[in-house]
Design an enzyme around this catalytic site. Structure first.
Site, short mmCIF file in Angstrom:
data_model
loop_
_atom_site.label_atom_id
_atom_site.label_comp_id
_atom_site.label_asym_id
_atom_site.label_seq_id
_atom_site.Cartn_x
_atom_site.Cartn_y
_atom_site.Cartn_z
N ASP A 67 82.76 33.69 38.09
CA ASP A 67 82.67 34.46 39.34
C ASP A 67 82.11 33.54 40.41
OD1 ASP A 67 82.06 36.57 41.37
OD2 ASP A 67 82.50 37.91 39.70
N ASP A 116 89.28 43.85 41.42
CA ASP A 116 89.75 44.52 42.64
C ASP A 116 91.27 44.68 42.51
OD1 ASP A 116 90.60 45.24 45.19
OD2 ASP A 116 89.20 43.91 46.20
N TYR A 193 81.32 48.60 36.95
CA TYR A 193 82.39 49.20 37.74
C TYR A 193 83.12 50.29 36.96
CZ TYR A 193 81.32 45.46 40.89
OH TYR A 193 80.64 44.62 41.74
#
Length: 232
Positions: A67, A116, A193
């Site tokens: 990340d 995403d 998430y």
């Protein structure tokens, strides 16, 4: 909050299990982990729940969370240090730079967990299962290496299945609702998430697939098809 973020950025620079834009790491990961176990990536790992969870489940494999956001990486990296999980590490960099850090065939599997979904058709090329990224993964994955997608987005799930069919990828597992049955332990790992259920789908989708020897250039045709069908 800003001060906390700055402190985390400072802390990860001292963490032995975090590498930030390292140099000369291609082909060196087995030396880094001090073993010859397979190397598995979690892309856009965020807080690294999957990197941590998988490292607990599979002591014979090495896991690297990738990340660009160091303040998120801090959470997973600190947990691994606290639990002395020596088969887990974190790489701070952009996903587009993966070939700078891994040699051909050095990666055995890739996990993409709750990325995403980039819902707008105009941003489809930013989806982490778009062929543009698949060609990138192909540069570091071992031949036949698995890719795992776990998402609460039905749109990303359908898009990825479309890519699998159009480009002749090899589909090994397909679940529109993993919790409808008794999922394997690795699929029971929950991320931050997943708990948020941003897509409000109430279902978690999963695909396991591998890449063919060649990924054809059908990207323009794919984009035109998306414009006609996604209507976003």
């Amino acid at each position: 909050m800003a001060q906390k973020k700055l402190q985390r950025f400072a802390d990860i620079k001292t963490f032995a299990n975090v590498l930030e834009y390292p140099e000369n790491m291609q082909g060196q990961w087995h030396a880094f982990f001090k073993n010859t176990g397979p190397v598995v990536l979690e892309l856009a790992c965020g807080r690294g729940e999957y990197t941590v969870g998988l490292s607990r489940l599979f002591a014979g494999k090495n896991f690297i969370g990738v990340d660009v956001k160091g303040n998120r990486i801090y959470i997973g990296a600190k947990k691994c240090l606290d639990e002395q999980l020596t088969n887990a590490a974190f790489l701070r960099t952009q996903i587009a730079m993966l070939p700078n850090y891994f040699s051909a065939g050095e990666v055995s599997e890739i996990w993409i967990t709750f990325p995403d979904p980039q819902l707008r058709t105009s941003k489809a090329r930013k989806r982490l299962t778009h062929p543009q990224f698949l060609r990138l993964y192909q540069q570091v994955l071992v031949s036949g290496g698995y890719l795992h997608l776990k998402t609460d987005s039905p749109d990303l799930y359908r898009f990825t299945k479309r890519v699998i069919g159009l480009y002749g990828l090899h589909l090994h597992e397909d679940s529109a609702d993993i919790y409808a049955a008794n999922p394997s332990p690795e699929l029971q790992i929950k991320t931050h998430y997943e708990a948020l259920d941003i897509a409000q789908s109430k279902k978690i989708h999963y695909l396991k697939f591998s890449l063919p020897a060649t990924i054809g250039d059908l990207d323009d045709a794919l984009q035109e098809e998306l414009k006609l069908t996604e209507n976003i």
